[in-house]
Scaffold this motif. Structure first.
Motif, PDB file in Angstrom:
ATOM      1  N   SER A   2       0.839  -1.203   0.159  1.00  0.00           N
ATOM      2  CA  SER A   2      -0.134  -0.028  -0.071  1.00  0.00           C
ATOM      3  C   SER A   2       0.842   1.277  -0.042  1.00  0.00           C
ATOM      4  O   SER A   2       0.431   2.337  -0.486  1.00  0.00           O
ATOM      5  N   GLY A   3       2.166   1.009   0.358  1.00  0.00           N
ATOM      6  CA  GLY A   3       3.022   2.231   0.539  1.00  0.00           C
ATOM      7  C   GLY A   3       3.187   2.773  -0.942  1.00  0.00           C
ATOM      8  O   GLY A   3       3.421   4.045  -1.316  1.00  0.00           O
ATOM      9  N   SER A   4       3.543   1.910  -1.878  1.00  0.00           N
ATOM     10  CA  SER A   4       3.727   2.246  -3.017  1.00  0.00           C
ATOM     11  C   SER A   4       2.693   3.020  -3.884  1.00  0.00           C
ATOM     12  O   SER A   4       2.587   3.910  -4.512  1.00  0.00           O
ATOM     13  N   VAL A   5       1.451   2.448  -3.404  1.00  0.00           N
ATOM     14  CA  VAL A   5      -0.023   3.114  -3.981  1.00  0.00           C
ATOM     15  C   VAL A   5      -0.100   4.362  -3.383  1.00  0.00           C
ATOM     16  O   VAL A   5      -0.439   5.189  -4.098  1.00  0.00           O
ATOM     17  N   GLU A   6       0.296   4.603  -2.048  1.00  0.00           N
ATOM     18  CA  GLU A   6       0.133   6.164  -1.627  1.00  0.00           C
ATOM     19  C   GLU A   6       1.126   6.808  -2.256  1.00  0.00           C
ATOM     20  O   GLU A   6       0.858   8.126  -2.544  1.00  0.00           O
ATOM     21  N   VAL A   7       2.398   6.425  -2.632  1.00  0.00           N
ATOM     22  CA  VAL A   7       3.343   7.208  -3.408  1.00  0.00           C
ATOM     23  C   VAL A   7       2.922   7.702  -4.672  1.00  0.00           C
ATOM     24  O   VAL A   7       3.012   8.882  -5.042  1.00  0.00           O
ATOM     25  N   ARG A   8       2.314   6.751  -5.256  1.00  0.00           N
ATOM     26  CA  ARG A   8       1.958   6.718  -6.952  1.00  0.00           C
ATOM     27  C   ARG A   8       0.816   7.927  -6.730  1.00  0.00           C
ATOM     28  O   ARG A   8       0.498   8.735  -7.427  1.00  0.00           O
ATOM     29  N   GLN A   9      -0.273   7.948  -5.606  1.00  0.00           N
ATOM     30  CA  GLN A   9      -1.331   8.722  -5.432  1.00  0.00           C
ATOM     31  C   GLN A   9      -0.859  10.218  -5.107  1.00  0.00           C
ATOM     32  O   GLN A   9      -1.320  11.174  -5.793  1.00  0.00           O
ATOM     33  N   PHE A  10      -0.013  10.332  -4.366  1.00  0.00           N
ATOM     34  CA  PHE A  10       0.649  11.466  -4.095  1.00  0.00           C
ATOM     35  C   PHE A  10       1.305  12.144  -5.106  1.00  0.00           C
ATOM     36  O   PHE A  10       1.183  13.384  -5.736  1.00  0.00           O
ATOM     37  N   ARG A  13      -1.319  13.408  -7.765  1.00  0.00           N
ATOM     38  CA  ARG A  13      -1.730  14.713  -6.927  1.00  0.00           C
ATOM     39  C   ARG A  13      -0.851  15.878  -7.385  1.00  0.00           C
ATOM     40  O   ARG A  13      -1.382  16.918  -7.786  1.00  0.00           O
TER      41      ARG A  13
END
Length: 81
Positions: A2-10, A13
């Protein structure tokens, strides 16, 4: 994971603010047989970058191994397979 998903979403944005929407500047995951191969020159440059940033020989060896840049018995790096 989920960390990589959060980084990608950041990153999405951030790129979307004032730079237009879309995937500009965000690398896509490589997948399948259509993925471009990592060239010998790219591996060489990556090894040099790791060696330059490492704090010592042991640190360099660990980083190279973690990144898949250490050659196997056949002389190829896992990152190239």
């Amino acid at each position: 994971m989920s960390g990589s998903v959060e980084v990608r979403q950041f990153l999405l944005r951030y790129e979307g603010e004032g730079h237009g929407a879309g995937y500009a500047g965000v690398p896509a995951q490589r997948a399948g047989h259509d993925a471009p191969r990592v060239s010998d020159d790219q591996v060489r440059r990556a090894r040099l970058a790791v060696a330059h940033g490492a704090t010592g020989a042991e640190d360099c060896a660990q980083l190279l191994d973690m990144l898949g840049l250490t050659p196997d018995d056949s002389g190829h790096s896992p990152v190239q397979q």
